[in-house]
Design an enzyme around this catalytic site. Structure first.
Site, PDB file in Angstrom:
ATOM      1  N   SER A  42       3.998   2.339   8.451  1.00  0.00           N
ATOM      2  CA  SER A  42       3.743   1.391   7.378  1.00  0.00           C
ATOM      3  C   SER A  42       5.035   1.127   6.626  1.00  0.00           C
ATOM      4  CB  SER A  42       2.695   1.948   6.415  1.00  0.00           C
ATOM      5  OG  SER A  42       1.428   1.991   7.019  1.00  0.00           O
TER       6      SER A  42
ATOM      7  N   HIS B  65       0.820  -1.212   0.000  1.00  0.00           N
ATOM      8  CA  HIS B  65       0.000   0.000   0.000  1.00  0.00           C
ATOM      9  C   HIS B  65       0.857   1.266   0.000  1.00  0.00           C
ATOM     10  CE1 HIS B  65       0.273  -0.104   4.557  1.00  0.00           C
ATOM     11  NE2 HIS B  65       0.251   1.208   4.393  1.00  0.00           N
TER      12      HIS B  65
ATOM     13  N   ASP C 179       1.087  -7.734   2.305  1.00  0.00           N
ATOM     14  CA  ASP C 179       1.234  -6.293   2.056  1.00  0.00           C
ATOM     15  C   ASP C 179       2.703  -5.905   1.949  1.00  0.00           C
ATOM     16  OD1 ASP C 179       0.903  -3.588   1.848  1.00  0.00           O
ATOM     17  OD2 ASP C 179      -0.392  -3.375   3.588  1.00  0.00           O
TER      18      ASP C 179
END
Length: 764
Positions: free
Chosen positions: A658, A89, A225
């Site tokens: 992230s 992402h 991810d």
């Protein structure tokens, strides 16, 4: 960019930096201060290395493998050839930008099978931290004479510019200087930014986004991810612009990857660039967030998401155009929902009130304290009361009005119109025209006017109905008279008449202005609406907003000082502000509800279960992944017949973390952080050790996808895979020395033996 004001409780632009006392596994710690604050505690919890192994300017350390990726995420270097690992992402915008209906990398994934296939990404950067320094004395010099917060801030900014210039003179480095403890302290980060970053690999979205919005912020999680990029450098291994002649960057350190995996209670360390937390908001701010701001923003974004979802399902072209935008909008929409749940579950408002009561009692017990802190809490209440109506107006302007792409885009032309009206120098007007014209292609590549038109009608309708008429921009009065409250008709009129709904229209408008024809600029309905909203904001929202937050900046600075004076036995850590931090905790399950306990890891079996029983849209999987599962073809990455996928730990993380590496006690990579659990999203405001968990992809699942699924084993071969508990720094140093040795000349007998072996491997 240095934040100029402390903004009280807005999630997107709130407190520049706050403070809280640390409990178990809580805290985002400064690497520079680990030795004095955390090293002993970390080692008691199982950490086998030292603070110098994490951060050092005299030798290679873990910090040399950590980058700020693109300004909003974290990445880690996992090979001596500059291979960079981050989240799918985090690289989603780049994957989307390279995608088309013909080459749909979002759906099918992308893997460069050699260096020539790696794709450049203009504008993408990777930034290393060279060193940190406490510059409080230099930055605060002269501020004692400031009469207002604005004066103080002006002095601070001048000092920041001076210190930055001195620190980087004669180098290619940059600096970031940020306030800590509400401007009580300042730290400088000297940085090195690389600009040639190429996309190397990304799994299909059915792996990289497995679970979609259904699973976002949730546990158990089964999302692969991750994405791979590579940093390229010039001939001297320093940053340079893209060139086909650039070479892979040679890092000072890269993280070895552990194949030993994780078990419950293992030590974990997250190293990255957390964005914003607000751990020390007062109860007044949290109440406003919980009762007013979050519910409004959730409603606005949900309305927009529903519209985009329908249009994306109806058209592959629209789906590709809006994939990254939709994901960004949905991310915080769901986060705010979970945050409110967590605030309620943790009784956060009540706990804040209890702390404030304790503080008031402590102040009242001493006349000197009364002199310093006696009016603080009353002043907080007065200032937050002054923001009533201002907060919600600002939310609707930023989320509803500027949530319409046409209105947001029109702001560029509002500025142009102002320059034309004020007869600004033609050179300045031309410069703005050049920038606008240059950016038009990029904007319209990912813009669909029919979809935006629906968003316009729906979001402005919410703005009009949910905000008191006294707080409407002037354009709404004209709208009410002309269109009788029908925003669909208003949208028809604006989108049929505005030049800003197409690239051709924008180019014509720019050409007219260059030729001195400005009538169409002034008459454009989208520009008129954007101008009206902007004027209202500057006149009726911004003055109060600025004044109150200048007051709050000083109040919070004094409040924090008082708390540190009151709680001398506590270790305090600063709120996140997009600077490099360390968080540490342990692999640990949790109980989200009475009678429910979640395990600390998930496996490929859970993916298959969801694919067979869940929603087809979010849980569809590639046929090859199912085939590998059925054959149990996990290679060296599986364990006991299972393929680990994700795990949770108690590290304190937030947005910006992230892509952060999750590192074990020996300095080896065991996973990549990509999310938090829904029950723990309130950790930006209050940390609850019983509920807060960070979610990471297991490094072994990443390797399995790259090698067994994608067939990109050449990428795995350049990584350092380990199975023992030797220090990760020592392992990388040993590999680097081995790679640096001159190649041994191969004998004819050895060559024949090697070729025979390679042939056998190919046949098999």
């Amino acid at each position: 960019m240095i934040s100029k004001r402390i903004v009280a409780f807005f999630a997107a632009a709130c407190l520049s930096l706050g403070l809280t006392t640390a409990g178990p596994d809580e805290g985002m710690w400064l690497p520079l201060l680990l030795k004095q604050l955390n090293e002993s505690d970390m080692q008691k919890r199982g950490f086998k290395l030292t603070a110098d192994d994490i951060y050092s300017i005299n030798q290679s350390s873990l910090k040399d493998a950590i980058v700020q990726f693109g300004g909003g995420c974290t990445g880690e270097i996992i090979s001596s050839e500059g291979l960079l690992l981050t989240n799918h992402h985090c690289g989603y915008g780049q994957i989307q930008s390279h995608s088309s209906v013909e080459k749909d990398y979002l759906t099918n994934g992308f893997w460069a099978m050699n260096r020539s296939e790696e794709l450049p990404n203009p504008g993408l950067t990777a930034t290393f931290i060279v060193r940190m320094e406490d510059v409080t004395k230099q930055i605060l010099e002269g501020t004692g004479n400031a009469k207002t917060e604005a004066e103080r801030e002006a002095i601070v900014q001048r000092n920041i510019a001076k210190v930055s210039e001195q620190a980087t003179a004669g180098t290619h480095y940059n600096t970031v200087i940020r306030p800590f403890f509400f401007g009580k302290e300042y730290y400088m980060y000297v940085t090195e930014t690389f600009k040639d970053i190429r996309m190397v690999g990304a799994p299909p979205s059915s792996i990289g986004k497995f679970g979609g919005d259904t699973d976002n912020w949730m546990w158990p999680r089964h999302t692969g991810d991750f994405a791979l990029f590579r940093i390229y450098a010039g001939a001297n291994n320093e940053p340079t612009d893209y060139s086909p002649n650039n070479k892979p960057y040679k890092p000072k350190h890269h993280l070895p990857i552990s194949l030993s995996g994780i078990k419950e209670n293992d030590f974990t360390l997250v190293f990255g660039f957390p964005g914003r937390t607000n751990e020390y908001l007062t109860s007044h701010a949290v109440k406003e967030l919980y009762e007013v701001s979050n519910p409004a923003k959730i409603n606005i974004r949900e309305t927009k998401l529903n519209i985009l979802d329908k249009d994306m399902k109806a058209s592959d072209a629209v789906r590709i155009q809006y994939a990254a935008k939709y994901a960004s909008i949905a991310n915080y929409w769901k986060k705010w929902i979970g945050e409110n749940r967590g605030i309620r579950k943790a009784n956060a408002i009540e706990k804040k009130q209890q702390l404030e009561k304790q503080f008031a009692q402590w102040v009242a017990a001493d006349p000197a304290r009364q002199q310093k802190y006696g009016n603080l809490l009353a002043d907080f209440e007065k200032n937050y009361k002054a923001l009533e109506g201002i907060t919600i107006s600002r939310d609707y302007i930023t989320e509803a009005a500027y949530g319409v792409e046409l209105i947001n885009y029109a702001n560029n032309f509002v500025r142009l119109q102002e320059m034309v009206d004020s007869k600004a120098p033609q050179q300045e007007i031309n410069a703005l025209l050049d920038r606008t014209e240059k950016g038009a292609a990029g904007f319209f590549k990912n813009y669909n006017a029919p979809s935006d038109k629906k968003v316009f009608a729906a979001l402005l309708d919410l703005y009009y109905k949910n905000i008191d008429a006294k707080m409407h921009p002037e354009a709404f009065k004209t709208f009410a008279q002309k269109y009788k409250g029908d925003f669909a008709k208003y949208a028809d009129d604006v989108y049929s008449k505005s030049a800003l709904t197409s690239e051709a229209g924008v180019k014509k408008l720019i050409a007219d202005v260059r030729a001195g024809k400005t009538a169409s600029l002034k008459a454009d309905p989208a520009i008129q609406l954007a101008a009206s909203i902007g004027a209202y904001y500057r006149t009726n929202v911004l003055p109060t907003y600025t004044s109150v937050n200048d007051n709050l900046s000083l109040l919070y600075r004094n409040y924090v000082a008082g708390l540190r004076e009151m709680q001398t036995d506590k270790k305090f850590y600063p709120d996140a502000n997009s600077t490099l931090r360390v968080a540490y905790g342990k692999v640990e399950p949790y109980e989200p509800l009475d009678g429910v306990k979640y395990n600390y890891y998930t496996t490929l079996e859970g993916i298959i279960e969801k694919a067979e029983t869940g929603a087809a849209e979010d849980y569809a999987i590639p046929a090859k992944l199912k085939e590998l599962y059925e054959k149990k073809d996990y290679g060296i990455y599986g364990v006991n017949g299972e393929m680990p996928v994700a795990f949770i730990a108690s590290n304190h993380t937030t947005g910006g973390n992230s892509g952060s590496p999750v590192i074990n006690a020996n300095g080896q990579l065991i996973g990549t952080n990509f999310d938090r659990n829904w029950e723990g999203t309130m950790s930006d405001i209050v940390y609850n050790p019983e509920q807060v968990r960070n979610i990471s992809i297991d490094a072994r699942y990443m390797l399995f996808i790259v090698d067994k699924f994608a067939g990109a084993g050449h990428l795995v071969k350049e990584m350092t895979l380990v199975t023992d508990n030797t220090s990760g720094l020592a392992q990388v140093d040993a590999r680097s020395k081995e790679e640096a040795k001159p190649a041994k000349k191969e004998t004819r007998k050895e060559r024949k033996k090697r070729e025979k072996k390679e042939k056998a491997e190919l046949v098999n």
